[in-house]
Motif scaffolding. Structure first.
Motif, PDB file in Angstrom:
ATOM      1  N   HIS A  27     -45.936 -27.426 -41.883  1.00 43.44           N
ATOM      2  CA  HIS A  27     -46.565 -28.754 -41.864  1.00 43.44           C
ATOM      3  C   HIS A  27     -46.673 -29.327 -43.264  1.00 43.44           C
ATOM      4  O   HIS A  27     -46.411 -30.517 -43.496  1.00 43.44           O
ATOM      5  CB  HIS A  27     -47.950 -28.655 -41.232  1.00 43.44           C
ATOM      6  CG  HIS A  27     -48.739 -29.922 -41.269  1.00 43.44           C
ATOM      7  ND1 HIS A  27     -48.473 -30.995 -40.426  1.00 43.44           N
ATOM      8  CD2 HIS A  27     -49.767 -30.326 -42.060  1.00 43.44           C
ATOM      9  CE1 HIS A  27     -49.295 -31.995 -40.699  1.00 43.44           C
ATOM     10  NE2 HIS A  27     -50.106 -31.614 -41.674  1.00 43.44           N
ATOM     11  N   GLY A  61     -46.920 -21.837 -39.613  1.00 41.78           N
ATOM     12  CA  GLY A  61     -47.035 -23.188 -39.068  1.00 41.78           C
ATOM     13  C   GLY A  61     -47.689 -24.142 -40.049  1.00 41.78           C
ATOM     14  O   GLY A  61     -47.266 -25.296 -40.185  1.00 41.78           O
ATOM     15  N   GLU A  98     -38.806 -20.829 -40.882  1.00 43.04           N
ATOM     16  CA  GLU A  98     -39.738 -21.495 -39.983  1.00 43.04           C
ATOM     17  C   GLU A  98     -39.244 -22.917 -39.715  1.00 43.04           C
ATOM     18  O   GLU A  98     -39.459 -23.820 -40.520  1.00 43.04           O
ATOM     19  CB  GLU A  98     -41.154 -21.510 -40.588  1.00 43.04           C
ATOM     20  CG  GLU A  98     -42.198 -22.232 -39.738  1.00 43.04           C
ATOM     21  CD  GLU A  98     -42.479 -21.539 -38.405  1.00 43.04           C
ATOM     22  OE1 GLU A  98     -43.092 -22.172 -37.535  1.00 43.04           O
ATOM     23  OE2 GLU A  98     -42.090 -20.359 -38.249  1.00 43.04           O
TER      24      GLU A  98
END
Length: 479
Positions: free
Chosen positions: A474, A470, A197
Motif C-alpha cells: 500500500h 500488504g 507482493e
C-alpha cells in the motif's frame, strides 16, 4: 575488576540460593558464637562454621560461588546474576560470530539425549547424523546420569580433534557408530530474501539476535537486497531476545541520519545519556536504506535490544510496527570480570526510547496488532517416548495442542490421552498418509513435528507477515 561491553539481553536468568544452618543434636543442642569484625566478617564466620561443622562436606569453590550467586539473587533482578567461568564463556560464545563443535542441536527428553537437527553443511551433517538419533555413547562412555550441559561439554573440543559417537537410530532399530572431526561452525544471526507482493519487491531480513557480527551481516544482506531491487524493507525480530547495544545502534544507524538519538541511558541518579547513531568506518551502508519504507515485525518474544530498535523506529517515525506487544525489558546490563574467572552481570542502567519512554514490563505496542495461530508460539520438540490411551503426561498435552492448532481437535489439551485424542491422532495420520499404530509413538511425533514445521514455513499461514507485506504494498503503491 574490569568492565566488559554493555549489552541488553532478554533471556531471564535468576538462580535462588538459600543457606540454612541448623545445629540439632540427638536429644541436645549447642549454640556457638563467633566474633566478626567489619561489614563482611560474618561471611568468613559463616564459611568457618560450615566447613568446620557441616556433615555434608563441600568444596571451597562451591561455597564461594554459592555466596556469589546469593548476593546477586538478593538484588531481586532476574537480569542480574553471577556467572561461573564456564557459564561466562558459554554466554560470550552465544553472542560470538562462530564456535567450534560438530554443529548439531541436541535436546534432553525423558532422560534421553536426542539430535534435533544437524546444522546444514556442518561436520555432523557430513558424517550422517540425523534428526531423532539418540546419543548413547561419547568416546566410549555412556551418558547415564549426565546433564545436557555435561553432554554438550563432552562433544565440544578444539578444532581439528575428533569425537566418537554411538547413536541409536529408531527408524532402523540399529546402533550407528561415527567419528566426527570438530570444526568452526559459523553463527549466522541475519537471513534475507526478496519477497514479491503483487508486483512489488520487498526486502525481507530476519534477525535472530544482535550478536558480535550482526551489523556486518546486516550490511552485507541489505546491500544484496538493494542490489536485487528491494523497494521496501521488512525487518523480522520475532523471538529475538536481544544482544549487544553496539550492534543494534549500528543497524538503527543504517536507517537514520547520523547523530540521531536512537535511545537514552539513565543511570542510578536519573542522569540521561543520549545514544546517537554513527557511521562506522568499517561498515558502508547503502544510502537507500534511509529513504525506503520500513516495517518491523515483533511479538512477545522480542525483547531488550529488539525493543531498542522498534522503539527508535516508532518514536522517530521511521518504521511501522506490526505484530503483538513486545516483551518489555527496559534495563541494560554490564558484565564485570572477577578474579576467579567468573563474571557478575548487573543491571546498571535503564534505557529509554527517543521520546524518553521506559517500556519495562509494558513492552512496545504495535502500530497494527495481528495475532497468529497458536502453532507459531509453540516450541516444537523432539519426543522419543511412546504414550498409550489412559496415560497422562505433558508430552501428551503438547501433542494435543499441536493437533488442535493443525485442525484436528482432540477435545482436550490437559495431557490425558482419551478416546477423542486417539481419534484425532488417527485422522491426522490418515491425512498425512502415514501408517499409524494408534499410540503416540516416535513415528507419530516425527510426523507431527514435520507437519507443524511445514505449516509455519508456509508464508500463507503467517498472518503477521501477510499484513506487513500488504501494508508495504500500500505504501509503495501510494507513491
Amino acid at each position: 575488576m574490569r568492565r566488559s561491553r554493555i549489552f541488553a539481553f532478554g533471556i531471564l536468568a535468576a538462580v535462588a540460593v538459600c543457606l540454612v544452618m541448623v545445629l540439632d543434636g540427638c536429644g541436645k543442642s549447642e549454640e556457638a558464637t563467633h566474633d566478626s569484625s567489619g561489614k563482611f566478617g560474618v561471611i568468613d564466620e559463616a564459611y568457618e562454621v560450615i566447613t568446620g561443622n557441616a556433615v555434608y562436606q563441600l568444596k571451597d569453590n562451591d561455597l564461594i560461588e554459592g555466596a556469589l550467586r546469593g548476593m546477586a539473587d538478593v538484588i531481586g533482578d532476574p537480569y542480574s546474576t553471577y556467572l561461573t567461568k564456564e557459564e561466562a564463556a558459554s554466554h560470550k560464545e552465544s553472542l560470538a560470530g562462530e564456535r567450534v563443535g560438530i554443529g548439531a542441536e541436541i535436546t534432553r527428553t525423558n532422560g534421553k539425549f536426542i539430535i534435533v537437527s544437524p546444522v546444514k553443511g556442518s561436520p555432523s551433517e557430513k558424517a550422517g547424523l540425523l534428526p531423532y538419533d539418540e546419543l548413547v555413547q561419547i568416546d566410549g562412555e555412556r551418558l547415564d546420569g549426565l546433564t545436557l550441559k555435561e553432554v554438550v561439554k563432552q562433544i565440544r573440543g578444539k578444532q581439528g580433534t575428533s569425537v566418537k559417537l554411538v547413536v541409536y537410530r529408531p527408524e532402523s532399530g540399529k546402533h550407528v557408530e561415527m567419528t566426527i572431526e570438530r570444526d568452526v561452525i559459523p553463527v549466522h544471526t541475519v537471513s534475507s530474501e526478496i519477497l514479491e507482493e503483487r508486483g512489488k519487491k520487498i526486502g525481507y531480513i530476519g534477525l535472530t539476535m544482535f550478536g558480535e557480527d550482526s551489523a556486518k551481516e546486516w550490511q552485507a544482506a541489505t546491500e544484496m537486497l538493494v542490489k536485487d531491487g528491494a523497494e521496501a524493507l521488512l525487518i523480522d525480530v520475532r523471538g529475538n531476545p536481544g544482544g549487544y547495544l553496539h550492534a543494534v545502534g549500528n543497524i538503527a544507524g543504517s536507517m537514520l541520519p547520523e547523530d540521531t538519538v536512537f535511545a537514552y541511558m539513565e543511570d542510578v541518579k536519573g542522569q540521561l545519556t543520549p545514544l546517537v547513531t554513527e557511521q562506522p568506518k568499517e561498515l558502508k551502508f547503502n544510502p537507500k536504506l534511509q529513504v525506503i519504507p520500513v516495517v518491523l515485525l515483533q511479538d512477545k518474544g522480542s525483547a531488550s535490544a529488539s525493543e531498542v530498535l522498534s522503539g527508535a523506529l516508532q518514536d522517530l517515525g521511521r518504521g511501522f510496527i506490526v505484530g503483538t506487544t513486545s516483551f518489555g525489558k527496559g534495563t541494560v546490563q554490564e558484565t564485570m570480570k572477577l578474579s576467579n574467572g567468573g563474571e557478575v552481570k548487573l543491571s546498571t542502567h535503564k534505557w529509554l526510547t527517543p521520546k524518553e519512554r521506559w517500556i519495562h514490563t509494558e513492552g512496545i505496542a504495535t502500530d497494527l496488532e495481528v495475532k497468529q495461530n497458536s502453532l507459531f508460539s509453540e516450541h516444537l520438540r523432539v519426543i522419543a517416548e511412546t504414550y498409550k490411551e489412559q496415560q497422562f503426561h505433558e508430552d501428551v498435552a503438547y501433542a494435543q495442542r499441536i493437533l488442535k492448532a493443525l485442525g484436528y481437535d482432540p477435545g482436550r489439551v490437559d495431557g490425558f490421552f482419551d478416546e477423542a485424542t486417539g481419534e484425532a491422532i488417527a485422522n491426522f495420520m490418515e491425512h498425512e498418509k502415514v501408517d499409524a499404530s494408534g499410540d503416540m509413538d516416535s513415528k507419530f511425533f516425527q510426523t507431527l513435528k514435520a507437519s507443524a514445521e511445514k505449516y509455519r514455513n508456509d508464508q500463507e499461514n503467517d498472518k503477521q507477515l501477510a499484513m506487513a507485506l500488504g501494508y508495504l504494498h500500500h505504501e509503495l503503491s501510494g507513491k
